[in-house]
Motif scaffolding. Structure first.
Motif, PDB file in Angstrom:
ATOM      1  N   TYR A 252       0.855  -1.193   0.000  1.00  0.00           N
ATOM      2  CA  TYR A 252       0.000   0.000   0.000  1.00  0.00           C
ATOM      3  C   TYR A 252       0.888   1.241   0.000  1.00  0.00           C
ATOM      4  CZ  TYR A 252      -3.168   3.594   1.778  1.00  0.00           C
ATOM      5  OH  TYR A 252      -3.888   4.743   1.943  1.00  0.00           O
ATOM      6  N   ARG A 253       0.682   2.107  -0.983  1.00  0.00           N
ATOM      7  CA  ARG A 253       1.506   3.320  -1.080  1.00  0.00           C
ATOM      8  C   ARG A 253       0.669   4.589  -1.056  1.00  0.00           C
ATOM      9  NH1 ARG A 253       6.445   2.952   0.728  1.00  0.00           N
ATOM     10  NH2 ARG A 253       7.300   0.927   0.182  1.00  0.00           N
TER      11      ARG A 253
ATOM     12  N   LEU B  13      -1.619   0.601  -5.024  1.00  0.00           N
ATOM     13  CA  LEU B  13      -0.995  -0.649  -4.577  1.00  0.00           C
ATOM     14  C   LEU B  13       0.125  -0.937  -5.546  1.00  0.00           C
ATOM     15  CD1 LEU B  13      -4.109  -2.886  -3.821  1.00  0.00           C
ATOM     16  CD2 LEU B  13      -2.514  -1.971  -2.136  1.00  0.00           C
TER      17      LEU B  13
ATOM     18  N   ASP C 176      -9.878  -5.213   2.277  1.00  0.00           N
ATOM     19  CA  ASP C 176      -8.716  -4.890   1.433  1.00  0.00           C
ATOM     20  C   ASP C 176      -9.054  -3.778   0.440  1.00  0.00           C
ATOM     21  OD1 ASP C 176      -7.007  -6.907   2.539  1.00  0.00           O
ATOM     22  OD2 ASP C 176      -8.209  -8.377   1.456  1.00  0.00           O
TER      23      ASP C 176
ATOM     24  N   ILE D 150      -8.875  -0.677   2.393  1.00  0.00           N
ATOM     25  CA  ILE D 150      -7.457  -0.338   2.600  1.00  0.00           C
ATOM     26  C   ILE D 150      -6.906   0.319   1.343  1.00  0.00           C
ATOM     27  CG2 ILE D 150      -5.142  -1.346   2.789  1.00  0.00           C
ATOM     28  CD1 ILE D 150      -6.442  -3.461   4.699  1.00  0.00           C
ATOM     29  N   ALA D 151      -7.135  -0.328   0.183  1.00  0.00           N
ATOM     30  CA  ALA D 151      -6.581   0.169  -1.077  1.00  0.00           C
ATOM     31  C   ALA D 151      -7.085   1.578  -1.384  1.00  0.00           C
ATOM     32  CB  ALA D 151      -6.936  -0.781  -2.216  1.00  0.00           C
TER      33      ALA D 151
ATOM     34  N   GLY E 200      -7.747   3.797   0.729  1.00  0.00           N
ATOM     35  CA  GLY E 200      -7.268   4.769   1.724  1.00  0.00           C
ATOM     36  C   GLY E 200      -8.258   4.988   2.859  1.00  0.00           C
TER      37      GLY E 200
ATOM     38  N   TYR F 235      -4.373   1.887   8.320  1.00  0.00           N
ATOM     39  CA  TYR F 235      -3.414   2.178   7.250  1.00  0.00           C
ATOM     40  C   TYR F 235      -3.150   3.676   7.072  1.00  0.00           C
ATOM     41  CZ  TYR F 235      -2.739  -2.523   5.372  1.00  0.00           C
ATOM     42  OH  TYR F 235      -2.362  -3.835   5.201  1.00  0.00           O
TER      43      TYR F 235
ATOM     44  N   PRO G 249      -1.176  -5.620   2.549  1.00  0.00           N
ATOM     45  CA  PRO G 249      -2.448  -6.175   3.036  1.00  0.00           C
ATOM     46  C   PRO G 249      -2.566  -7.680   2.767  1.00  0.00           C
ATOM     47  CG  PRO G 249      -2.803  -4.779   1.093  1.00  0.00           C
ATOM     48  CD  PRO G 249      -1.328  -4.801   1.349  1.00  0.00           C
TER      49      PRO G 249
END
Ligand code: ZN
Ligand code: ZN
Length: 342
Positions: A6-7, A12, A40, A43-44, A46, A51, A59
């Motif tokens: 995760y950036r 991703l 997930d 999460i991706a 944001g 996270y 993840p």
């Protein structure tokens, strides 16, 4: 090894990392399969609290693999096929002492608070291994199906909270992957009828394959008719929809049990409920969240014994290199469950 990291919101990235090796008490597994779950996707995008400052975290918490290295004398050996239960606690708080690690205020989880399994290899730390999170898989079960023991364990806890049993009339809101697992578990528990409420027509039809006896578009009158005059014995709300929580109390019959399985979006969880329905119908309203090692073991046994076919949820299997595209497919909602097989 390759990992999917995760950036930042919407990003991703496939990255190279050194392959992990064990120290005492640790285990390294080769990841055979890891499911992409709604968490997930959040999460991706944001939208996951854990996270917020976790640039670079990997993840992935629905994990099956093969043991590669073992640090010391542990209960697993190289070559063993395993499922890894992702959640582990501090080990000493009240929740942990009662074996409810999912309620530990300091709960740690692979893929959430630390690196997870969208990676070729995964290091399992000493505490996680010591708490018994590495579960042996007997038989020849498909690694993708085994990875889905995690969502099945979550659903199982919801079903058990409702005490679903023989002859029950069950209503499930939502025919996403977890809603369908709820349908399968209701039938397995002996439910006489399972009514599914789902706006998406493809998903609605899919519910029949998991044992639904009737499916209904979101419409309270149609639901009432499908449930019959006595209403539902059990209502599982597996959709993050406030109106479904309100309706659940209306459609539950006397003595009914309700499970708020899905959480609502953080800023929209203050919901007005008709509490006299709880009082006069003696409803039992429950909530469940996440999974424990015990529920994962039970779910895994159901999968290995062929009693719940989690493989039937998997519409797409991807390697790690194609994982970003697999995330897009999962986000589109056109596929049910996506599994990454590094
Ligand atoms: Zn999940
Ligand atoms: Zn604890």
């Amino acid at each position: 090894m390759k990992v999917l990291a995760y950036r930042g919101p919407g990003v991703l990235e496939l990255e190279d990392r050194p392959q992990p090796h064990v120290r005492d008490g640790e285990v390294v597994v080769h990841v055979d399969a890891c499911g992409i779950c709604g968490t997930d996707l959040r999460i991706a995008a944001g939208g996951h609290r854990a996270y917020a400052n976790a640039l670079g975290r990997v993840p992935g918490h629905e994990i099956s693999g093969t043991v590669l290295e073992v640090g010391g004398d542990l209960e697993v050996a190289a070559g063993d096929r395993v499922f890894v239960a992702p959640n582990y606690g501090c080990g000493h708080c009240r929740a942990c002492r009662r074996r409810r690690v999912n309620l530990c205020p300091d709960m740690r989880a692979l893929g959430i608070t630390e690196d997870g399994a969208f990676a070729e290899y995964l290091l399992l730390g000493r505490d996680l291994v010591a708490q018994g999170n590495v579960l042996l898989v007997g038989g020849e079960a498909d690694p993708g199906a085994v990875a889905l023991a995690e969502p099945l364990a979550c659903a199982l806890r919801g079903s058990q909270a409702c005490g679903t049993g023989a002859g029950d009339v069950v209503l499930v809101y939502g025919a996403g992957p977890v809603g369908l697992l709820h349908v399968a578990l209701a039938r397995l528990a002996g439910a006489g009828a399972v009514v599914v409420c789902e706006p998406n027509p493809q998903r609605r039809q899919r519910a029949y394959g998991f044992g639904a006896t009737s499916v209904v578009e979101a419409n309270v009158d149609a639901l009432r008719e499908a449930l019959g005059p006595d209403g539902a014995d059990v209502v599982v709300v597996a959709a993050p929809v406030a109106s479904a929580q309100r309706e659940a109390l209306e459609l539950a019959g006397s003595g009914g049990r309700v499970n708020f399985f899905a959480g609502l979006p953080r800023d929209f969880s203050a919901v007005e409920l008709e509490t006299n329905l709880v009082h006069y119908k003696e409803l039992v309203v429950t909530g469940t969240t996440a999974s424990t090692n015990e529920s994962c073991r039970e779910a895994l046994d159901l999968i290995v014994a062929g009693r719940v076919c989690t493989a039937a949820l998997i519409d797409l299997r991807s390697d790690l290199a194609s994982a970003p595209a697999a995330f897009d497919a999962a986000r589109s909602g056109e596929v049910m469950k996506v599994v990454v097989q590094p």
